[in-house]
Design a protein around this motif. Structure first.
Motif, PDB file in Angstrom:
ATOM      1  N   GLY A  65      -7.476   9.403  -2.887  1.00 44.11           N
ATOM      2  CA  GLY A  65      -6.972  10.668  -2.352  1.00 44.11           C
ATOM      3  C   GLY A  65      -6.989  11.785  -3.375  1.00 44.11           C
ATOM      4  N   VAL A  66      -6.607  11.474  -4.611  1.00 45.65           N
ATOM      5  CA  VAL A  66      -6.619  12.497  -5.660  1.00 45.65           C
ATOM      6  C   VAL A  66      -8.048  12.954  -5.945  1.00 45.65           C
ATOM      7  CG1 VAL A  66      -6.229  12.836  -8.137  1.00 45.65           C
ATOM      8  CG2 VAL A  66      -4.426  11.883  -6.726  1.00 45.65           C
ATOM      9  N   ILE A  67      -8.984  12.020  -5.993  1.00 49.59           N
ATOM     10  CA  ILE A  67     -10.379  12.386  -6.279  1.00 49.59           C
ATOM     11  C   ILE A  67     -10.964  13.225  -5.153  1.00 49.59           C
ATOM     12  CG2 ILE A  67     -12.705  11.439  -6.522  1.00 49.59           C
ATOM     13  CD1 ILE A  67     -11.452   9.144  -8.118  1.00 49.59           C
ATOM     14  N   ILE A 118      -1.363  16.632  -4.006  1.00 48.24           N
ATOM     15  CA  ILE A 118       0.028  16.421  -4.436  1.00 48.24           C
ATOM     16  C   ILE A 118       0.556  15.083  -3.913  1.00 48.24           C
ATOM     17  CG2 ILE A 118       2.388  17.287  -4.173  1.00 48.24           C
ATOM     18  CD1 ILE A 118       1.171  20.127  -4.252  1.00 48.24           C
ATOM     19  N   LEU A 119       0.237  14.755  -2.658  1.00 41.22           N
ATOM     20  CA  LEU A 119       0.675  13.464  -2.107  1.00 41.22           C
ATOM     21  C   LEU A 119       0.065  12.295  -2.877  1.00 41.22           C
ATOM     22  CD1 LEU A 119       0.624  13.991   1.749  1.00 41.22           C
ATOM     23  CD2 LEU A 119       2.605  13.559   0.310  1.00 41.22           C
ATOM     24  N   GLY A 120      -1.200  12.412  -3.235  1.00 40.88           N
ATOM     25  CA  GLY A 120      -1.836  11.356  -4.015  1.00 40.88           C
ATOM     26  C   GLY A 120      -1.224  11.228  -5.396  1.00 40.88           C
ATOM     27  N   TYR A 121      -0.902  12.355  -6.011  1.00 44.62           N
ATOM     28  CA  TYR A 121      -0.271  12.332  -7.329  1.00 44.62           C
ATOM     29  C   TYR A 121       1.120  11.705  -7.260  1.00 44.62           C
ATOM     30  CZ  TYR A 121       1.641  13.929 -11.752  1.00 44.62           C
ATOM     31  OH  TYR A 121       2.235  13.968 -12.973  1.00 44.62           O
ATOM     32  N   ILE A 122       1.884  12.037  -6.238  1.00 41.14           N
ATOM     33  CA  ILE A 122       3.204  11.444  -6.074  1.00 41.14           C
ATOM     34  C   ILE A 122       3.076   9.945  -5.771  1.00 41.14           C
ATOM     35  CG2 ILE A 122       5.262  11.423  -4.599  1.00 41.14           C
ATOM     36  CD1 ILE A 122       4.937  14.446  -4.321  1.00 41.14           C
ATOM     37  N   GLY A 123       2.003   9.568  -5.083  1.00 50.57           N
ATOM     38  CA  GLY A 123       1.772   8.163  -4.784  1.00 50.57           C
ATOM     39  C   GLY A 123       1.573   7.314  -6.026  1.00 50.57           C
ATOM     40  N   HIS A 178       0.841  -1.187   0.000  1.00 56.42           N
ATOM     41  CA  HIS A 178       0.000   0.000   0.000  1.00 56.42           C
ATOM     42  C   HIS A 178       0.882   1.243   0.000  1.00 56.42           C
ATOM     43  CE1 HIS A 178      -3.811  -2.054   0.484  1.00 56.42           C
ATOM     44  NE2 HIS A 178      -3.187  -2.869   1.328  1.00 56.42           N
ATOM     45  N   SER A 179       0.487   2.225  -0.764  1.00 54.17           N
ATOM     46  CA  SER A 179       1.249   3.459  -0.875  1.00 54.17           C
ATOM     47  C   SER A 179       1.082   4.298   0.388  1.00 54.17           C
ATOM     48  CB  SER A 179       0.774   4.257  -2.089  1.00 54.17           C
ATOM     49  OG  SER A 179       1.341   5.531  -2.098  1.00 54.17           O
TER      50      SER A 179
END
Length: 107
Positions: free
Chosen positions: A86-88, A67-72, A15-16
């Motif tokens: 998270g991104v949504i 940003i954290l979700g995108y990096i994930g 899991h990220s």
């Protein structure tokens, strides 16, 4: 005649961590949104600057969560459900807060 296949082995996905933090931040900001809207509504829109500061802080927290979700997404061998969620969540909250600020500036 037929050889029995060995059991399937999948690659070791995990899991990220950044995706999980993104979901946690998104849920926290969503809960704070409902609390601040409830407080502001109960006081007729005259709740003070601390509610505005809370909303502004939530806007920046949703940017951080996005940003954290995108990096994930860029991590390898992970389950993508947490970064996607998270991104949504954070993306929708950013749009919501931006629309509230533009409505506030226009009126």
């Amino acid at each position: 005649m037929f050889r029995k296949r060995e059991s399937f082995k999948f690659k070791g996905r995990k899991h990220s961590v950044r995706g999980n933090f993104s979901v946690i931040i998104g849920c926290f900001v969503l809960i704070l949104f409902f609390i601040t809207v409830g407080i502001s509504g109960s006081q007729g829109g005259n709740s003070g600057s601390w509610i505005g500061l809370t909303g502004f802080s939530c806007f920046f927290l949703s940017i951080i969560g996005f940003i954290l979700g995108y990096i994930g997404f860029k991590e390898q061998d992970i389950y993508y459900i947490a970064p996607l969620t998270g991104v949504i969540i954070n993306g929708l909250l950013m749009i919501l807060y931006l629309s509230l600020y533009f409505i506030g500036f226009m009126s």
